[in-house]
Write a protein that holds these residues in place. Structure first.
Motif, PDB file in Angstrom:
ATOM      1  N   THR A  11       0.928  -1.078   0.143  1.00  0.00           N
ATOM      2  CA  THR A  11      -0.022   0.038  -0.067  1.00  0.00           C
ATOM      3  C   THR A  11       0.924   1.163   0.171  1.00  0.00           C
ATOM      4  OG1 THR A  11      -0.121   0.063   2.350  1.00  0.00           O
ATOM      5  CG2 THR A  11      -1.705  -1.167   1.166  1.00  0.00           C
ATOM      6  N   GLY A  12       0.343   2.326  -0.562  1.00  0.00           N
ATOM      7  CA  GLY A  12       0.921   3.576  -0.464  1.00  0.00           C
ATOM      8  C   GLY A  12       0.009   4.512   0.115  1.00  0.00           C
ATOM      9  N   SER A  13       0.410   5.680   0.034  1.00  0.00           N
ATOM     10  CA  SER A  13      -0.398   7.053   0.521  1.00  0.00           C
ATOM     11  C   SER A  13      -1.901   7.094   0.121  1.00  0.00           C
ATOM     12  CB  SER A  13       0.316   8.286   0.484  1.00  0.00           C
ATOM     13  OG  SER A  13       0.420   8.675  -1.024  1.00  0.00           O
ATOM     14  N   PHE A  24       1.496  12.976  -0.924  1.00  0.00           N
ATOM     15  CA  PHE A  24       2.518  13.791  -0.956  1.00  0.00           C
ATOM     16  C   PHE A  24       2.097  15.076  -1.866  1.00  0.00           C
ATOM     17  CE2 PHE A  24       6.865  12.174   0.749  1.00  0.00           C
ATOM     18  CZ  PHE A  24       6.676  12.376   1.915  1.00  0.00           C
ATOM     19  N   ARG A  25       1.361  14.517  -2.806  1.00  0.00           N
ATOM     20  CA  ARG A  25       1.062  15.657  -3.875  1.00  0.00           C
ATOM     21  C   ARG A  25      -0.179  16.611  -3.287  1.00  0.00           C
ATOM     22  NH1 ARG A  25      -1.247  12.703  -8.890  1.00  0.00           N
ATOM     23  NH2 ARG A  25      -1.158  10.977  -7.645  1.00  0.00           N
ATOM     24  N   GLU A  26      -1.031  15.942  -2.457  1.00  0.00           N
ATOM     25  CA  GLU A  26      -2.051  16.757  -1.731  1.00  0.00           C
ATOM     26  C   GLU A  26      -1.573  17.454  -0.627  1.00  0.00           C
ATOM     27  OE1 GLU A  26      -5.489  13.375  -2.560  1.00  0.00           O
ATOM     28  OE2 GLU A  26      -4.440  13.747  -0.722  1.00  0.00           O
ATOM     29  N   LEU A 108       7.976  -0.160   5.820  1.00  0.00           N
ATOM     30  CA  LEU A 108       8.756  -0.212   4.972  1.00  0.00           C
ATOM     31  C   LEU A 108       9.584   1.276   5.231  1.00  0.00           C
ATOM     32  CD1 LEU A 108       8.188  -1.310   1.395  1.00  0.00           C
ATOM     33  CD2 LEU A 108       9.405  -2.582   3.291  1.00  0.00           C
ATOM     34  N   HIS A 109       8.568   2.418   5.841  1.00  0.00           N
ATOM     35  CA  HIS A 109       9.000   3.504   5.741  1.00  0.00           C
ATOM     36  C   HIS A 109       8.996   4.165   7.222  1.00  0.00           C
ATOM     37  CE1 HIS A 109       8.477   4.208   0.884  1.00  0.00           C
ATOM     38  NE2 HIS A 109       9.686   3.554   1.277  1.00  0.00           N
ATOM     39  N   GLY A 110       8.962   3.370   8.163  1.00  0.00           N
ATOM     40  CA  GLY A 110       8.941   3.805   9.792  1.00  0.00           C
ATOM     41  C   GLY A 110       7.497   4.241   9.867  1.00  0.00           C
ATOM     42  N   PRO A 204      -7.092   5.112  -8.883  1.00  0.00           N
ATOM     43  CA  PRO A 204      -7.969   5.795  -9.610  1.00  0.00           C
ATOM     44  C   PRO A 204      -7.067   6.214 -10.945  1.00  0.00           C
ATOM     45  CG  PRO A 204      -7.420   6.879  -7.502  1.00  0.00           C
ATOM     46  CD  PRO A 204      -6.680   5.707  -7.392  1.00  0.00           C
ATOM     47  N   ASP A 205      -5.796   6.447 -10.608  1.00  0.00           N
ATOM     48  CA  ASP A 205      -4.790   7.005 -12.024  1.00  0.00           C
ATOM     49  C   ASP A 205      -3.961   5.873 -12.654  1.00  0.00           C
ATOM     50  OD1 ASP A 205      -6.062   9.468 -11.515  1.00  0.00           O
ATOM     51  OD2 ASP A 205      -4.134  10.261 -10.446  1.00  0.00           O
ATOM     52  N   GLU A 206      -3.907   6.036 -13.706  1.00  0.00           N
ATOM     53  CA  GLU A 206      -2.769   5.075 -14.428  1.00  0.00           C
ATOM     54  C   GLU A 206      -1.019   5.153 -13.770  1.00  0.00           C
ATOM     55  OE1 GLU A 206      -3.482   3.686 -17.302  1.00  0.00           O
ATOM     56  OE2 GLU A 206      -1.559   3.115 -17.731  1.00  0.00           O
TER      57      GLU A 206
HETATM   58  P1  NAD Z   1       2.342   8.845  -3.914  1.00  0.00           P
HETATM   59  O1  NAD Z   1       1.922  10.367  -3.263  1.00  0.00           O
HETATM   60  O2  NAD Z   1       3.467   9.057  -4.690  1.00  0.00           O
HETATM   61  O3  NAD Z   1       0.940   8.158  -4.652  1.00  0.00           O
HETATM   62  C1  NAD Z   1      -0.143   8.248  -4.292  1.00  0.00           C
HETATM   63  C2  NAD Z   1      -1.084   7.344  -5.214  1.00  0.00           C
HETATM   64  O4  NAD Z   1      -2.347   6.937  -4.645  1.00  0.00           O
HETATM   65  C3  NAD Z   1      -1.117   7.980  -6.612  1.00  0.00           C
HETATM   66  O5  NAD Z   1      -1.037   7.021  -7.522  1.00  0.00           O
HETATM   67  C4  NAD Z   1      -2.886   8.358  -6.499  1.00  0.00           C
HETATM   68  O6  NAD Z   1      -3.564   8.132  -7.613  1.00  0.00           O
HETATM   69  C5  NAD Z   1      -3.400   7.151  -5.681  1.00  0.00           C
HETATM   70  N1  NAD Z   1      -4.401   7.536  -4.935  1.00  0.00           N
HETATM   71  C6  NAD Z   1      -5.106   8.735  -4.629  1.00  0.00           C
HETATM   72  N2  NAD Z   1      -6.270   8.560  -4.014  1.00  0.00           N
HETATM   73  C7  NAD Z   1      -6.407   7.157  -3.934  1.00  0.00           C
HETATM   74  C8  NAD Z   1      -7.678   6.585  -3.310  1.00  0.00           C
HETATM   75  N3  NAD Z   1      -8.525   6.806  -2.814  1.00  0.00           N
HETATM   76  N4  NAD Z   1      -7.291   5.143  -3.550  1.00  0.00           N
HETATM   77  C9  NAD Z   1      -6.418   4.512  -4.098  1.00  0.00           C
HETATM   78  N5  NAD Z   1      -5.271   5.181  -4.641  1.00  0.00           N
HETATM   79  C10 NAD Z   1      -5.359   6.522  -4.625  1.00  0.00           C
HETATM   80  O7  NAD Z   1       2.542   7.874  -2.646  1.00  0.00           O
HETATM   81  P2  NAD Z   1       3.256   6.847  -2.432  1.00  0.00           P
HETATM   82  O8  NAD Z   1       3.298   5.718  -3.730  1.00  0.00           O
HETATM   83  O9  NAD Z   1       2.891   6.075  -1.295  1.00  0.00           O
HETATM   84  O10 NAD Z   1       4.943   7.174  -2.322  1.00  0.00           O
HETATM   85  C11 NAD Z   1       5.346   8.376  -1.831  1.00  0.00           C
HETATM   86  C12 NAD Z   1       5.803   8.212  -0.346  1.00  0.00           C
HETATM   87  O11 NAD Z   1       4.798   9.066   0.455  1.00  0.00           O
HETATM   88  C13 NAD Z   1       6.028   7.074   0.225  1.00  0.00           C
HETATM   89  O12 NAD Z   1       7.227   6.995   0.912  1.00  0.00           O
HETATM   90  C14 NAD Z   1       5.386   7.402   1.500  1.00  0.00           C
HETATM   91  O13 NAD Z   1       5.978   6.898   2.784  1.00  0.00           O
HETATM   92  C15 NAD Z   1       4.898   8.742   1.807  1.00  0.00           C
HETATM   93  N6  NAD Z   1       3.893   9.302   2.419  1.00  0.00           N
HETATM   94  C16 NAD Z   1       3.074   8.525   3.274  1.00  0.00           C
HETATM   95  C17 NAD Z   1       1.638   9.029   3.811  1.00  0.00           C
HETATM   96  C18 NAD Z   1       0.931   8.406   4.701  1.00  0.00           C
HETATM   97  O14 NAD Z   1       1.615   7.719   5.837  1.00  0.00           O
HETATM   98  N7  NAD Z   1      -0.212   8.460   4.773  1.00  0.00           N
HETATM   99  C19 NAD Z   1       1.471  10.208   3.166  1.00  0.00           C
HETATM  100  C20 NAD Z   1       2.213  10.729   2.411  1.00  0.00           C
HETATM  101  C21 NAD Z   1       3.222  10.319   1.892  1.00  0.00           C
END
Ligand code: NAD
Length: 235
Positions: A11-13, A24-26, A108-110, A204-206
């Motif tokens: 999983t990611g953000s 991060f973008r938001e 993975l990222h603490g 939701p995105d490519e």
């Molecule tokens: P990213 O910001 O690069 O990408 C986020 C992805 O999530 C995008 O591809 C976007 O299209 C998608 N997304 C947005 N809304 C969604 C939804 N409702 N359901 C499913 N997908 C959705 O984030 P990443 O890939 O996690 O990598 C960036 C770094 O950001 C990581 O190292 C992470 O540790 C860090 N981060 C973590 C948090 C958190 O802990 N919540 C927040 C911000 C950033």
């Protein structure tokens, strides 16, 4: 999914976006609009301006503390209860998977709620009443920093090795809410792919993974995951 015995999920953000934890973008909004998060989340930024970086993380920590796990986090906790061998590998530092009931979580990222000494690299809590920003290490006096992996830093070795094993040895891999741009986490679905594992992506995105995935489901984690679970297990 119904016949899977071993599942790994990355999983990611994006999985926390519906819990109002900014990706991060938001995160480039309000007070912080003029900073690039990728430039704040680095060791160089902390050396240059420790106060700024600490305050940015304090703001994010507050957002995380107010956040509530969403139906995507809950569906993944439910999936774990149904699969004999399960690993949830997360790039998120917000702790929401555990709060939703997930047990086998590889961070993975603490974790943003912990701090560590910037000199000794050991996890410590700030001393009560310490008004320094950032607070100082109770044992050596160096600045404390969040216990997260910054851009340019190595991942915790054991966590990555465990994630790598899980990706190669599962029979189903889900990639959820990650842009697939941050290495080495982004390599995990490709490790699974090379081992012949079935890949489902939810975003939701490519992304760069979409064209390689067996199923690329365009939508939000909090909507798609519960539907997928209902389709597989009923209820
Ligand atoms: P990213 O910001 O690069 O990408 C986020 C992805 O999530 C995008 O591809 C976007 O299209 C998608 N997304 C947005 N809304 C969604 C939804 N409702 N359901 C499913 N997908 C959705 O984030 P990443 O890939 O996690 O990598 C960036 C770094 O950001 C990581 O190292 C992470 O540790 C860090 N981060 C973590 C948090 C958190 O802990 N919540 C927040 C911000 C950033």
């Amino acid at each position: 999914m119904q016949s899977s015995k071993s599942v790994a999920v990355l999983t990611g953000s994006g999985v926390s976006a519906e819990s109002v934890v900014p990706t991060f973008r938001e995160a480039q909004t309000g007070l912080w609009a003029r900073y690039n998060p990728e430039e704040l989340a680095t060791p160089e930024a902390f050396v240059r301006d420790p106060r700024l970086v600490w305050e940015w993380y304090s703001w994010r920590r507050e957002l995380v503390e107010q956040a509530i796990p969403n139906s995507g986090h809950e569906a993944l906790a439910e999936l774990e209860r149904r699969i004999p061998s399960f690993a949830l590998i997360t790039q998120n530092v917000d702790g929401l998977h555990r709060r939703a009931g997930s047990q086998s979580v590889i961070e993975l990222h603490g974790n943003i709620r912990r701090s560590k000494c910037s000199r000794e690299d050991v996890v410590v809590e700030p001393r009560e009443g310490d008004t320094d920003v950032p607070p100082s290490c109770p044992s050596c006096g160096a600045s404390l920093r969040p216990d997260v992996v910054w851009f340019g830093e190595a991942l915790p070795r054991d966590a990555f090795a465990e994630a790598f094993d899980a990706a190669r040895n599962c029979d189903l891999f889900l990639s959820v809410g990650t842009s697939g741009l941050v290495q080495p986490a982004a390599s995990l679905p490709f490790e699974a792919l090379h081992s012949g594992v079935t890949i489902i992506e939810i975003n939701p995105d490519e992304t760069p993974l979409a064209q390689h995935a067996d199923y690329a489901l365009r939508g939000r984690a909090g909507e798609v995951l519960p539907v997928l679970l209902r389709a597989a297990y009923g209820g």
